[in-house]
Design a protein around this motif. Structure first.
Motif, PDB file in Angstrom:
ATOM      1  N   ILE A 270       0.831  -1.191   0.000  1.00  0.00           N
ATOM      2  CA  ILE A 270       0.000   0.000   0.000  1.00  0.00           C
ATOM      3  C   ILE A 270       0.874   1.251   0.000  1.00  0.00           C
ATOM      4  CG2 ILE A 270      -1.640   1.346   1.377  1.00  0.00           C
ATOM      5  CD1 ILE A 270      -2.900  -1.226   2.269  1.00  0.00           C
ATOM      6  N   GLY A 271       0.551   2.174  -0.889  1.00  0.00           N
ATOM      7  CA  GLY A 271       1.305   3.413  -0.994  1.00  0.00           C
ATOM      8  C   GLY A 271       2.397   3.385  -2.042  1.00  0.00           C
ATOM      9  N   TYR A 272       2.691   2.186  -2.598  1.00  0.00           N
ATOM     10  CA  TYR A 272       3.705   2.106  -3.669  1.00  0.00           C
ATOM     11  C   TYR A 272       3.262   3.007  -4.824  1.00  0.00           C
ATOM     12  CZ  TYR A 272       6.908   0.066  -7.101  1.00  0.00           C
ATOM     13  OH  TYR A 272       7.870  -0.134  -8.062  1.00  0.00           O
ATOM     14  N   ARG A 273       4.146   3.842  -5.322  1.00  0.00           N
ATOM     15  CA  ARG A 273       3.755   4.898  -6.256  1.00  0.00           C
ATOM     16  C   ARG A 273       4.668   4.918  -7.476  1.00  0.00           C
ATOM     17  NH1 ARG A 273       1.139  10.121  -5.379  1.00  0.00           N
ATOM     18  NH2 ARG A 273       1.868  11.671  -6.896  1.00  0.00           N
ATOM     19  N   THR A 274       4.078   5.083  -8.632  1.00  0.00           N
ATOM     20  CA  THR A 274       4.826   5.243  -9.877  1.00  0.00           C
ATOM     21  C   THR A 274       4.236   6.395 -10.679  1.00  0.00           C
ATOM     22  OG1 THR A 274       3.403   3.662 -11.042  1.00  0.00           O
ATOM     23  CG2 THR A 274       5.413   2.795 -10.038  1.00  0.00           C
ATOM     24  N   GLU A 275       5.038   6.952 -11.556  1.00  0.00           N
ATOM     25  CA  GLU A 275       4.575   7.960 -12.507  1.00  0.00           C
ATOM     26  C   GLU A 275       4.341   7.266 -13.832  1.00  0.00           C
ATOM     27  OE1 GLU A 275       3.556  11.992 -13.402  1.00  0.00           O
ATOM     28  OE2 GLU A 275       4.073  11.013 -11.500  1.00  0.00           O
ATOM     29  N   VAL A 276       3.146   7.424 -14.403  1.00  0.00           N
ATOM     30  CA  VAL A 276       2.753   6.689 -15.603  1.00  0.00           C
ATOM     31  C   VAL A 276       2.451   7.659 -16.740  1.00  0.00           C
ATOM     32  CG1 VAL A 276       1.133   5.024 -16.589  1.00  0.00           C
ATOM     33  CG2 VAL A 276       1.754   4.877 -14.161  1.00  0.00           C
TER      34      VAL A 276
END
Length: 482
Positions: free
Chosen positions: A373-379
């Protein structure tokens, strides 16, 4: 070939390559260093974690018309996952490295670079670098720990050995800068490959992969979450990370003892169309759903991503959005990113659709990288006809994937009875339609009654006669869903 006795147990150790300086005894796991006149015992090497890879010591193949044999392996772990580097010996005496990361493969050989190379700390993923006259995009920059080794290797490794490496790509071309030994890196070039292209033989079969994945030789597989005790009933073996579906704890399984990375709280049941463990036949290959996660963007749009695995075909993603389904694969050949607004894959142009941050809201199951939870990427998404490209970027890594639409009927054909109809959503739709219908009937009845001043008491009684049963039905639906 040189044969030497293991200084610990006396078993014979074969050095098939003259370039090999180290070997791991197959029987006692002692690390043996080959000197000019003797061998030295460097202590025991950690056993490798048996993962989903079909490759093993002794696997053979061909590249560029030359045959090779896998004679060694090192296993490397970084903050978000792990990968294998297989040491390959060609029949002509040359050597190469077969990189093996989550079902994607690269074959590289060492070269001499004439140009001035960037420092390790100056490399930034997604940035372009001119090396030996060719532009490369930095794909990942990471420091990794060696957690195990097998067979024979061309350099000395052991407990505490770290690799400082950067991988760069240009189409199918691949380049690795290895800063492990000095600030001036060793340079390896090659290309993305597949096991079919390499015509690999003597691979591990499906049963070997399925029964050994996630295990150490001679040790019992741990399937219970160390935080809440729930069993991971969906898969007999895992890669590096499990997200417990019961308590949401993130469990690291890349070592001999499972460790909790982030203790989670018990979460309410998350309704998904496909469940962990569901099986499907896709393009003639058997797949199993091993992980799922729900994500959102900065506009609170939510979608679900399902990770599938096949011993023969590797990993596959299915993506479920409000617009429908898509099937996605991670690309071996990278598109040419034309500044910000366009990309070209092969000769097919793609135009930019959106750029947004994607954040994981929920995750459960087994994954080939560390997720929670909270893992973030820019797509950034691109459209080309019916297909889409997506580039996902973090501070240390960039990946490209391609997706194509899949009909809901096709999903049902693949998974059969494993497709779950969301009963809660269905009941809520029925309730909403019922409420609108009752309101419409009430309004139609009120119009003629309100025209008469002396009938207001009948209007009140009639309204209560409609409202009270509707209120009871709503309560019935709510109790039935608890």
């Amino acid at each position: 070939m040189q044969i030497v006795p293991c200084p610990n147990c006396g078993a014979q150790i074969e050095f098939r390559s003259h370039a090999s300086v180290l070997a791991v005894c197959e029987y006692c796991k002692t690390t043996v260093l080959k000197d000019a006149e003797s061998v030295k015992n460097l202590g025991k090497m950690s056993d490798v974690l048996e993962d989903y890879s079909p490759i093993q010591i002794g696997t053979t193949g061909t590249f560029g018309g030359n045959a090779f044999t896998i004679i060694g392996r090192i296993q490397l772990r970084y903050s978000d996952g792990m990968w294998n580097e297989w040491y390959a010996l060609f029949d002509n005496g040359k050597t190469a490295w077969l990189g093996d990361a989550s079902g994607q493969y690269t074959l590289t050989t060492e070269i001499h670079a004439n140009a001035q190379l960037p420092e390790f700390t100056a490399l930034i993923p997604s940035h372009s670098y001119l090396i030996n006259g060719q532009n490369y995009i930095a794909a990942d920059v990471r420091t990794a720990d060696c957690i195990g080794g097998q067979g024979e290797l061309p350099f000395k490794i052991g407990q505490g050995w770290q690799a400082h490496v950067a991988d760069l790509r240009s189409g199918r071309n691949f380049l690795t800068l290895d800063y492990s030994d000095s600030n001036q890196p060793q340079v390896y070039t090659g290309q993305a490959v597949s096991l079919d292209e390499l015509k690999c033989q003597l691979l591990r079969d499906d049963d070997q992969v399925r029964t050994s994945a996630g295990k150490f030789k001679g040790k019992i597989e741990i399937l219970a979450c160390p935080h809440c005790g729930s069993s991971t009933q969906f898969l007999p073996g895992i890669t590096t990370t499990i997200v417990c579906p019961s308590c949401h704890s993130q469990v690291d399984t890349s070592g001999p003892v499972s460790q909790i990375l982030a203790a989670g709280e018990r979460v309410e049941h998350v309704h998904t169309t496909l469940k962990l463990g569901a099986q499907a036949t896709i393009s003639g290959r058997q797949f199993q759903l091993i992980g799922l996660m729900q994500c959102s963007d900065n506009e609170n749009t939510v979608w679900t991503e399902y990770l599938l695995h096949s011993p023969k075909a590797g990993f596959l993603w299915l993506i479920e959005t409000t617009e429908g389904w898509a099937r996605a694969i991670v690309l071996d050949e990278w598109p040419v990113w034309m500044q910000e607004d366009a990309a070209v894959l092969g000769k097919v142009p793609f135009h930019k659709l959106y750029r947004y941050p994607a954040t994981v809201l929920f995750a459960a199951g087994a994954f080939n990288w560390r997720v929670g939870i909270g893992y973030r990427t820019e797509v950034v998404e691109f459209q080309g006809g019916q297909n889409k490209l997506a580039v996902e970027m973090t501070s240390s890594e960039i990946t490209w994937s391609q997706s194509s639409p899949v009909s809901a009927d096709q999903i049902r054909a693949w998974f059969g009875d494993a497709v779950v109809v969301n009963k809660t959503s269905t009941d809520e739709n029925i309730k909403a339609l019922s409420t609108k219908f009752i309101g419409l009937i009430l309004a139609l009845n009120l119009i003629p009654l309100l025209l008469s001043i002396n009938t207001w008491i009948y209007v009140l009684i009639g309204g209560l006669a409609i409202y009270l049963p509707a209120k009871y039905l709503n309560s019935y639906f709510e109790e039935g869903n608890e």
